[in-house]
Design an enzyme around this catalytic site. Sequence first.
Site, short mmCIF file in Angstrom:
data_model
loop_
_atom_site.label_atom_id
_atom_site.label_comp_id
_atom_site.label_asym_id
_atom_site.label_seq_id
_atom_site.Cartn_x
_atom_site.Cartn_y
_atom_site.Cartn_z
N CYS A 1 -36.83 19.70 -24.97
CA CYS A 1 -36.46 20.37 -23.72
C CYS A 1 -35.59 21.59 -23.99
O CYS A 1 -35.53 22.52 -23.18
CB CYS A 1 -35.75 19.42 -22.76
SG CYS A 1 -34.12 18.90 -23.36
N CYS B 1 -2.20 5.22 0.43
CA CYS B 1 -3.10 5.89 1.38
C CYS B 1 -2.68 7.35 1.53
O CYS B 1 -1.55 7.65 1.95
CB CYS B 1 -3.05 5.16 2.71
SG CYS B 1 -4.24 5.83 3.87
N CYS C 1 -36.83 13.33 -29.87
CA CYS C 1 -36.65 14.64 -29.22
C CYS C 1 -37.89 15.00 -28.38
O CYS C 1 -39.02 14.87 -28.84
CB CYS C 1 -36.41 15.72 -30.27
SG CYS C 1 -36.26 17.37 -29.56
N ASN D 1 0.84 -1.19 0.00
CA ASN D 1 0.00 0.00 0.00
C ASN D 1 0.87 1.24 0.00
O ASN D 1 1.31 1.71 1.04
CB ASN D 1 -0.93 -0.04 1.22
CG ASN D 1 -1.83 1.19 1.32
OD1 ASN D 1 -1.63 2.17 0.58
ND2 ASN D 1 -2.78 1.15 2.22
N PHE D 2 1.17 1.75 -1.19
CA PHE D 2 1.91 3.01 -1.33
C PHE D 2 0.95 4.11 -1.72
O PHE D 2 1.30 5.04 -2.44
CB PHE D 2 2.99 2.89 -2.41
CG PHE D 2 4.08 1.90 -2.08
CD1 PHE D 2 4.43 1.61 -0.77
CD2 PHE D 2 4.76 1.25 -3.10
CE1 PHE D 2 5.43 0.70 -0.48
CE2 PHE D 2 5.77 0.34 -2.82
CZ PHE D 2 6.10 0.05 -1.51
N ASN E 1 -5.34 4.07 -5.78
CA ASN E 1 -5.80 4.28 -4.43
C ASN E 1 -6.57 5.59 -4.44
O ASN E 1 -6.85 6.14 -5.51
CB ASN E 1 -4.60 4.33 -3.46
CG ASN E 1 -5.01 3.86 -2.06
OD1 ASN E 1 -6.03 4.32 -1.53
ND2 ASN E 1 -4.25 2.97 -1.48
N THR E 2 -6.93 6.12 -3.30
CA THR E 2 -7.85 7.26 -3.28
C THR E 2 -7.13 8.58 -3.58
O THR E 2 -5.91 8.68 -3.45
CB THR E 2 -8.52 7.36 -1.91
OG1 THR E 2 -7.51 7.37 -0.90
CG2 THR E 2 -9.43 6.17 -1.68
N CYS F 1 -29.98 21.13 -25.49
CA CYS F 1 -28.92 21.15 -26.49
C CYS F 1 -28.76 22.57 -27.03
O CYS F 1 -27.66 23.05 -27.25
CB CYS F 1 -29.23 20.18 -27.62
SG CYS F 1 -30.79 20.51 -28.47
C1 FMN Z 1 -12.84 3.62 3.94
C2 FMN Z 1 -11.76 3.23 3.01
C3 FMN Z 1 -10.62 2.67 3.50
C4 FMN Z 1 -9.61 2.29 2.67
N1 FMN Z 1 -8.52 1.69 3.19
C5 FMN Z 1 -7.54 1.24 2.37
C6 FMN Z 1 -6.46 0.50 2.88
O1 FMN Z 1 -6.38 0.23 4.09
N2 FMN Z 1 -5.51 0.09 2.03
C7 FMN Z 1 -5.59 0.34 0.70
O2 FMN Z 1 -4.70 -0.10 -0.04
N3 FMN Z 1 -6.61 1.03 0.17
C8 FMN Z 1 -7.59 1.49 0.99
N4 FMN Z 1 -8.67 2.13 0.43
C9 FMN Z 1 -8.70 2.40 -1.00
C10 FMN Z 1 -9.46 1.32 -1.77
O3 FMN Z 1 -8.85 0.06 -1.63
C11 FMN Z 1 -9.58 1.65 -3.26
O4 FMN Z 1 -8.29 1.74 -3.79
C12 FMN Z 1 -10.31 2.94 -3.54
O5 FMN Z 1 -11.40 3.07 -2.66
C13 FMN Z 1 -10.79 3.06 -4.98
O6 FMN Z 1 -11.73 2.06 -5.34
P1 FMN Z 1 -13.33 2.30 -5.35
O7 FMN Z 1 -13.59 3.47 -6.21
O8 FMN Z 1 -13.90 1.01 -5.85
O9 FMN Z 1 -13.73 2.57 -3.94
C14 FMN Z 1 -9.71 2.51 1.28
C15 FMN Z 1 -10.88 3.08 0.78
C16 FMN Z 1 -11.90 3.43 1.63
C17 FMN Z 1 -13.15 4.00 1.08
#
Ligand code: FMN
Lengths: 433, 440
Positions: free
Chosen positions: A349, A139, A346, A136-137, A204-205, A352
């Site tokens: 509305c 978070c 159409c 996990n690089f 990841n997020t 467009c």
């Molecule tokens: C509440 C929450 C916790 C998460 N915890 C982790 C985590 O511990 N390790 C990790 O690699 N990704 C974590 N993620 C990221 C998810 O694994 C994923 O990469 C991300 O949510 C994108 O996918 P999605 O759009 O399907 O949610 C977390 C996401 C959420 C929402």
Amino acid sequence: MADLTSTFVGIKSPNPFWLASAPPTDKEYNVRRAYEAGWGGVVWKTLGEEGPPVVNVNGPRYGAIWGADRRLLGLNNIELITDRPLEVNLREIKAVKRDYPDRALVVSLMVPCEEAAWKAILPLVEETGADGVELNFGCPHGMSERGMGSAVGQVPEYIEMVTRWVKQNSRMPCIVKLTPNITDIRKPAEAAKRGGADAVSLINTINSITSVDLDLFAPEPTIDGKGAHGGYCGPAVKPIALNMVAEIARSPETRGMPISGIGGVTTWRDAAEFMALGAGNVQVCTAAMTYGFKVVQEMISGLSQYLDEKGVGLSDLVGRAVPNVSDWQNLNLNAISKAKIDQDLCISCGRCYAACEDTSHQAIAMSPDRVFTVKDDECVACNLCVNVCPVEGCISMERMDIGATDPRTGKVVPAEFGDWTTHPNNPMARAAE
Amino acid sequence: MDARQLAGGIRAGRLEPQALEEGFSDLHPPYDDHEALVAADRCYFCHDAPCATACPTSIDIPLFIRQIATGTPEAAAKTILSQNILGGMCARVCPTETLCEEVCVREVAEGKPVEIGRLQRYATDRIMARNIHPFERAAPTGKRVVVVGAGPAGLSCAHRLAMKGHDVVILDARAKPGGLNEFGIAAYKSTDDFAAREVDWLLGIGGITIETGRMLGRDLTLTELTSDYDAVFLGLGLGGVNTLGIEGDDREGVLNAVEFISELRQAGDLSALPVGRDVVVIGGGMTAVDAAVQAKLLGALNVTIVYRRSQARMAASAFEQELAQAKGVRIICNATPKGVHGNGAVREIEFEFTDDDLTPTGESFRLPADQVFRAIGQSLVTEGLPVLAGRKIAVEGPGRTSLPGVWAGGDCAAGGDDLTVTAVAEGRDAAEDIHATLMR
Ligand SMILES: Cc1cc2nc3c(=O)[nH]c(=O)nc-3n(C[C@H](O)[C@H](O)[C@H](O)COP(=O)(O)O)c2cc1C
Ligand SMILES: Cc1cc2nc3c(=O)[nH]c(=O)nc-3n(C[C@H](O)[C@H](O)[C@H](O)COP(=O)(O)OP(=O)(O)OC[C@H]3O[C@@H](n4cnc5c(N)ncnc54)[C@H](O)[C@@H]3O)c2cc1C
Ligand code: SF4
């Protein structure tokens, strides 16, 4: 029913739908129920090093944005890695893997950037019988303040170094999970490859603030009057994730490297799109968190129907769209289209019209009795009207025939391909060979 | 208003063909693709969804709606049909307002449910239009099962048995299969010969033979069947009709609502079908409403339903009652028929007002009538059948009767509502039990 059996970096699963490392995979209870519901695999919620576990906030850890009818489109979280003791997680992983040998079980890890820390945890994971590890690089909150997660993922050299440690100290397949909070996603992917990673997973997020409380003047979710940025996920992030997956899939440096696609996968179609852009499988978090484990059933039936109708196998799908992901400069400027409004569909509305008249090319005419028609001599085929029309299929783009005259430019549509690289307006234009 | 509508007596051609066609068109027209997506989008994909619990065949409704929403109506159809092989007919005829849609969380919250029935129709129509039969037979078991009655119960049982690898023979007394799907359901619920098309599609599984014109009790006995086959399923429905038991019940012009409907369902040309000017329907259930509405649609001038208790206690759902009233049918409640008057043919029918416990009030009235339909319930013709519970065949668990090797389900079996969907559920469950028993 198409065969959905998937093999990803040597790990077999009955289908390519894995749950991403997150709350859905935080414990034995969840993972057993997820497997029963049909998930092909899981990446266990990220484990940290031995010792007192991290603590989470005790107030809201999620924020969200919604579409019409309060459909959840984007989720933001400030949750950390697992807050349960390492030995409990390891014991549960071992028990689950023993009972579900046919499902994939990968363990996500995040320990400090020191070789000793990785050396300590890898044998413990190996001992559970898990199929592999994911690093996990990615978070982007909390853990990154402590030099882990995206703090590592944003420095390619660190990625390479840690990946190498992991490969040297374990026989398990190693997936490197990338953060999207970076300008060029190819760099960390290349670093992972150099370090010996078997695959990358992404995204990841994304760093985000979903909303601001306008009475408290604090970002949401708000804890005792304050908020911190979180990580954004869900349907809203899919376009960003798709692009990053495609970039890695088509880059000469990383081409062919297995990719686990993550980010907004909600339906079979999302999964198929990720796979067409080069993902060998997909991981899902928000869709499961929104609708429960059962959503996977639609993904399974839909992907299977799609493959049957296309008459292709799952592995044929992977990467099929990659050759068509191109640079802008190589798009055919001689492919000329015009918008066309289907008058039977159409509903008058006028959206467009407003869009084109106010913000585009004034190419839609409106009659006093609300009939909307495209002016071919103005239309540049931008597609905005198609995108804002509430009726699917009502406005379409029609390609002009070769040899016809484009009423906008007065020029004949040429038969041959012509892109920016050879265009006369391009000062750097190369003569066509 | 023209002379043809005013003319007294039972006569054909009261309305122009076009008016007939409009009246008898689909009650709930099918969704187009866009409408289906918009409707599907309203589903919340509830956990342990109340709609699925309310469905007698336990269709996984949230899943099939999600499959529609994601552009795979064929997969949605398979989800539906794996629980309810007559999901197409049920989509048309189920009183969804008292089943799935009644408990939809959006009905409870907003008074506007997800339109589950119409979505179900969208999906099942699609798979049938593409002529896909999404099930395959298991390896042959060498067992032979006979199903008596080709109504929803019998067809559902036969399909499940065939799927399990058994060979099935269906015997039906009528000339066509389908039971009340073919002969009973209101015409505007099952348009374009849907019942027959659905039977043909269902037979696509293979391993089922239908023999029509074969009546248990007349052409064969239950003892013969039990000795010739490995198992017997009875899906006889309710062939008999309750009589009014009053003077004049046998006058010309007094007939069973189900017979009127069955004639109407089989009529090639509705403008040749005669109907009275003043029609009175006696009863308070779905059959009464269907007979009344269809009489009205054929051009009867005055159609009145007379029910002996209060309107709230009518077996027809509120939706059905409103439908009747919207079509111009008058509903009179708390009135019991006392006599059918006339000189040969019926001319008037006399009622006495009663309270909800049917205590007579002494107040009576007469309605002009040239046609009277009895719709006060159907009954089972019971000779030579297993032990009864009340007026229906007693069953235990998944349709086991008092006789070993004999199962029963649908309207002829005790318990459960007399609905198409219930018949399908009971036929299916009996098939599972027959299979388990035969393979033991
Ligand atoms: C509440 C929450 C916790 C998460 N915890 C982790 C985590 O511990 N390790 C990790 O690699 N990704 C974590 N993620 C990221 C998810 O694994 C994923 O990469 C991300 O949510 C994108 O996918 P999605 O759009 O399907 O949610 C977390 C996401 C959420 C929402
Ligand atoms: C007018 C009317 C309208 C209705 N409308 C609705 C509606 O809108 N929605 C709804 O859910 N339900 C409706 N119902 C109820 C529904 O039709 C029945 O509950 C359902 O058809 C019962 O199925 P079944 O298979 O048990 O019996 P049936 O459909 O009655 O089928 C029984 C079959 O057995 C055959 N049979 C009978 N006796 C013998 C014998 N001795 N030998 C051989 N074959 C025999 C018959 O010919 C028939 O084909 C309606 C009923 C009526 C009468
Ligand atoms: S989902 Fe709701 S009930 Fe469950 S832990 Fe979170 S806040 Fe509490």
